[in-house]
Write a protein that holds these residues in place. Sequence first.
Motif, PDB file in Angstrom:
ATOM      1  N   THR A  98      45.074  -6.637 -16.850  1.00 45.88           N
ATOM      2  CA  THR A  98      45.020  -7.704 -17.843  1.00 45.88           C
ATOM      3  C   THR A  98      46.398  -7.883 -18.473  1.00 45.88           C
ATOM      4  OG1 THR A  98      44.404  -6.197 -19.631  1.00 45.88           O
ATOM      5  CG2 THR A  98      42.603  -7.220 -18.394  1.00 45.88           C
ATOM      6  N   SER A 102      44.751  -2.738 -21.126  1.00 41.11           N
ATOM      7  CA  SER A 102      43.300  -2.634 -21.003  1.00 41.11           C
ATOM      8  C   SER A 102      42.891  -1.369 -20.267  1.00 41.11           C
ATOM      9  CB  SER A 102      42.722  -3.841 -20.271  1.00 41.11           C
ATOM     10  OG  SER A 102      42.900  -3.696 -18.889  1.00 41.11           O
ATOM     11  N   VAL A 132      38.996 -12.946 -16.607  1.00 44.18           N
ATOM     12  CA  VAL A 132      39.703 -13.206 -17.862  1.00 44.18           C
ATOM     13  C   VAL A 132      38.939 -12.507 -18.968  1.00 44.18           C
ATOM     14  CG1 VAL A 132      40.386 -14.951 -19.541  1.00 44.18           C
ATOM     15  CG2 VAL A 132      40.595 -15.420 -17.104  1.00 44.18           C
ATOM     16  N   LEU A 133      39.635 -11.636 -19.675  1.00 40.89           N
ATOM     17  CA  LEU A 133      39.042 -10.946 -20.819  1.00 40.89           C
ATOM     18  C   LEU A 133      39.641 -11.529 -22.082  1.00 40.89           C
ATOM     19  CD1 LEU A 133      39.312  -7.336 -19.426  1.00 40.89           C
ATOM     20  CD2 LEU A 133      37.263  -8.738 -19.531  1.00 40.89           C
TER      21      LEU A 133
END
Length: 134
Positions: A98, A102, A132-133
Amino acid sequence: MPGIDECLIEVMRLPGARGASVVDWTSGLALGTIGESPNGDHEATAAETAEVARMAAEQPVFAQAGPFAGPTGPPVPAVEDVIVTTAPGYHILRFVETAFDSSVFLHLWLDRSEGNLAMARIRLGEIAERLVLA
């Protein structure tokens, strides 16, 4: 770019997929789950798989030269994925890169008689790259 729910739905389209989750390996918490859980409890499965992921990611023997900078800069585990085989199936833990520091991985539980381990590993990597976080 898909979020957690969209990625989990895509993972479950893989032949032989029994269940999947996105897990934070630092806390052991499931950020999202879908399908079945090997022990009937998604939260317990997340905590147990997080232990395995943490053990692999933190061992110097697997780190080669230690964490490397991903394309966006922050360090990520040198381990790409962990595969555990059991008589009825496979468990693939795929670490997710990410834009921030992360500690997240995708966990796929794959039925051994219906799934294709090599194909699932490739597809899980592709899905992890798009996750996608927020």
